[in-house]
Enzyme design. Sequence first.
Site, PDB file in Angstrom:
ATOM      1  N   SER A 136       0.870  -1.165   0.000  1.00 27.18           N
ATOM      2  CA  SER A 136       0.000   0.000   0.000  1.00 27.18           C
ATOM      3  C   SER A 136       0.910   1.219   0.000  1.00 27.18           C
ATOM      4  CB  SER A 136      -0.863  -0.037   1.268  1.00 27.18           C
ATOM      5  OG  SER A 136      -1.605   1.149   1.397  1.00 27.18           O
ATOM      6  N   LYS A 162      -0.943  -1.020  -4.439  1.00 23.68           N
ATOM      7  CA  LYS A 162      -2.184  -0.302  -4.082  1.00 23.68           C
ATOM      8  C   LYS A 162      -1.831   1.153  -3.839  1.00 23.68           C
ATOM      9  CE  LYS A 162      -4.599  -0.166   0.311  1.00 23.68           C
ATOM     10  NZ  LYS A 162      -5.193  -0.988   1.403  1.00 23.68           N
ATOM     11  N   LYS A 164      -2.932   4.775  -2.461  1.00 28.59           N
ATOM     12  CA  LYS A 164      -3.871   5.569  -1.682  1.00 28.59           C
ATOM     13  C   LYS A 164      -4.300   6.727  -2.571  1.00 28.59           C
ATOM     14  CE  LYS A 164      -4.049   3.532   2.335  1.00 28.59           C
ATOM     15  NZ  LYS A 164      -5.327   3.051   2.910  1.00 28.59           N
ATOM     16  N   ASP A 189      -7.146   2.799  -2.992  1.00 24.94           N
ATOM     17  CA  ASP A 189      -7.871   2.804  -1.711  1.00 24.94           C
ATOM     18  C   ASP A 189      -8.140   4.252  -1.318  1.00 24.94           C
ATOM     19  OD1 ASP A 189      -8.893   2.452   0.820  1.00 24.94           O
ATOM     20  OD2 ASP A 189      -7.122   1.432   1.646  1.00 24.94           O
ATOM     21  N   GLU A 214     -10.933   0.268  -3.480  1.00 24.97           N
ATOM     22  CA  GLU A 214     -11.201  -0.027  -2.066  1.00 24.97           C
ATOM     23  C   GLU A 214     -11.869   1.145  -1.356  1.00 24.97           C
ATOM     24  OE1 GLU A 214      -7.732  -1.640  -0.148  1.00 24.97           O
ATOM     25  OE2 GLU A 214      -8.474  -1.189   1.866  1.00 24.97           O
ATOM     26  N   ASP A 239     -13.520  -2.267   2.991  1.00 23.68           N
ATOM     27  CA  ASP A 239     -12.609  -2.383   4.140  1.00 23.68           C
ATOM     28  C   ASP A 239     -13.397  -1.887   5.366  1.00 23.68           C
ATOM     29  OD1 ASP A 239     -10.647  -1.963   6.092  1.00 23.68           O
ATOM     30  OD2 ASP A 239      -9.265  -0.857   4.841  1.00 23.68           O
ATOM     31  N   LYS A 263      -9.443  -7.417   7.842  1.00 25.71           N
ATOM     32  CA  LYS A 263      -8.493  -7.003   8.876  1.00 25.71           C
ATOM     33  C   LYS A 263      -8.979  -7.575  10.186  1.00 25.71           C
ATOM     34  CE  LYS A 263      -7.094  -2.636   6.768  1.00 25.71           C
ATOM     35  NZ  LYS A 263      -7.355  -1.179   6.709  1.00 25.71           N
ATOM     36  N   GLY A 291      -3.693  -4.331   6.191  1.00 24.78           N
ATOM     37  CA  GLY A 291      -2.685  -3.966   7.188  1.00 24.78           C
ATOM     38  C   GLY A 291      -3.066  -2.670   7.870  1.00 24.78           C
TER      39      GLY A 291
HETATM   40  O1  OSB Z   1      -7.171   1.446   4.644  1.00 25.38           O
HETATM   41  O2  OSB Z   1      -5.964  -0.255   4.309  1.00 25.38           O
HETATM   42  C1  OSB Z   1      -6.147   0.824   4.872  1.00 25.38           C
HETATM   43  C2  OSB Z   1      -3.027   1.684   6.888  1.00 25.38           C
HETATM   44  C3  OSB Z   1      -3.576   2.341   7.980  1.00 25.38           C
HETATM   45  C4  OSB Z   1      -4.939   2.528   8.012  1.00 25.38           C
HETATM   46  C5  OSB Z   1      -5.752   2.051   6.972  1.00 25.38           C
HETATM   47  C6  OSB Z   1      -5.194   1.384   5.900  1.00 25.38           C
HETATM   48  C7  OSB Z   1      -3.808   1.233   5.835  1.00 25.38           C
HETATM   49  C8  OSB Z   1      -3.188   0.586   4.689  1.00 25.38           C
HETATM   50  C9  OSB Z   1      -2.297  -0.584   4.913  1.00 25.38           C
HETATM   51  O3  OSB Z   1      -3.398   0.907   3.557  1.00 25.38           O
HETATM   52  C10 OSB Z   1      -0.854  -0.284   5.074  1.00 25.38           C
HETATM   53  C11 OSB Z   1      -0.109  -1.488   5.597  1.00 25.38           C
HETATM   54  O4  OSB Z   1      -0.159  -1.764   6.831  1.00 25.38           O
HETATM   55  O5  OSB Z   1       0.519  -2.170   4.786  1.00 25.38           O
HETATM   56 MG    MG Z   2      -8.280   0.297   3.255  1.00 20.59          MG
END
Ligand code: OSB
Ligand code: MG
Length: 376
Positions: A136, A162, A164, A189, A214, A239, A263, A291
């Site tokens: 991510s 992925k 953000k 995401d 996402e 999510d 998660k 994660g």
């Molecule tokens: O939305 O998946 C999410 C990290 C913190 C809070 C929300 C998210 C994330 C990530 C994952 O995108 C990052 C990781 O731990 O690899």
């Molecule tokens: Mg997410």
Amino acid sequence: MLTIDAVHLREINLPLASAFETSLGVTTARRILLIEIESDGLTGWGECVAGEHPYFSDESIDTAWFITEKELAPRLLGRELVGGGACPKLFRQIRGHRMAKAALENAVWDLDAQQKRVPLAQLLGGTRQTIDCGVSIGIQPSQTALLEKIAEELEAGYQRIKLKCKPGWDTKIFEAVRARWPEIPLSCDANSAYRIGDIEHIAEWDQFKLQMIEQPLWYDDFYFHALLQKRLETPVCLDESIRNRRDALAAIDMDSCRIINLKVGRVGGFSEAIAVHNAAQERGIPVWCGGMLETGIGRAHNIALSSLENFSLPGDVSASARFWAEDIIEPEVTVSRTGEITMPTGIGSGYRVRRDRIESLTVRSLSLRAAARVTA
Ligand code: OSB
Ligand code: MG
């Protein structure tokens, strides 16, 4: 049977190796609640994934600490449990607070695996020998910085990228990434950064052949995601919206999503995570392991969970070194050049917790001990 002799809470502070930016904000350091559960001389560990602020969910490290101390730990102390699977019933009277519950329940599973002398993954019902890893990638200061970062992660072997995203960091970015890498498995995401009025804007992303989009809309929504999914070719992945098995059933039946990010902290622990996994599997919906910027303790638990059969897409389970200059477990989590983690074969999580290092990072702690043994 496990008898819970003590529950220890501690907060550690740990800077991230690099800042992580999402539509929710920027994280540069983590305040993390770690749980230690003692039973007959063994210690099980759990990591609470609640953030410093209630932005991703309505929990924070401080609400989790409070609920653990005042409500959850007292329900465990002195009890005899058959295993982690006994926790949801003990915690049922308390509504919500799933991340706090998960840290305790997962510590009990961790302990149970040690007592039974089996790998945690096996106790959870896992079958995979290796798990597929994606990354991510947070919002970057510039498009150039993003492309460099992606090149690095692909070079390292990660199987899915992925991105953000948020309004202003979306279509143009996807265009630039696809121009350079037309074929890589790519997803995005939004962490709920869009509204249903953005439906036509989001529909433009079908051209980028994303593996999924996402959580584009509200964190507590199914209905509008279903409207959006109807308009898209790209699968929606939920999510934040999925809190438990019933949410998964509702989302699948309404066609609010075609993929689930699972998660363990978000759904309240391994028991509910397995229930969501199974419900999705029975309906032909793939899941992958999300994660929450975990240390090695939570990361090791994510790895164990990812060994279940229906974790059929690369997860956000990546190397310790992407997040921490130095992790709190040994060995650190590493990912092969083919983007895989090999399941550890040792008993319990398969990683050793570095208590000395944890001590030196601790900023507050609290030990709760059983007054007497109670048989449940
Ligand atoms: O939305 O998946 C999410 C990290 C913190 C809070 C929300 C998210 C994330 C990530 C994952 O995108 C990052 C990781 O731990 O690899
Ligand atoms: Mg997410």
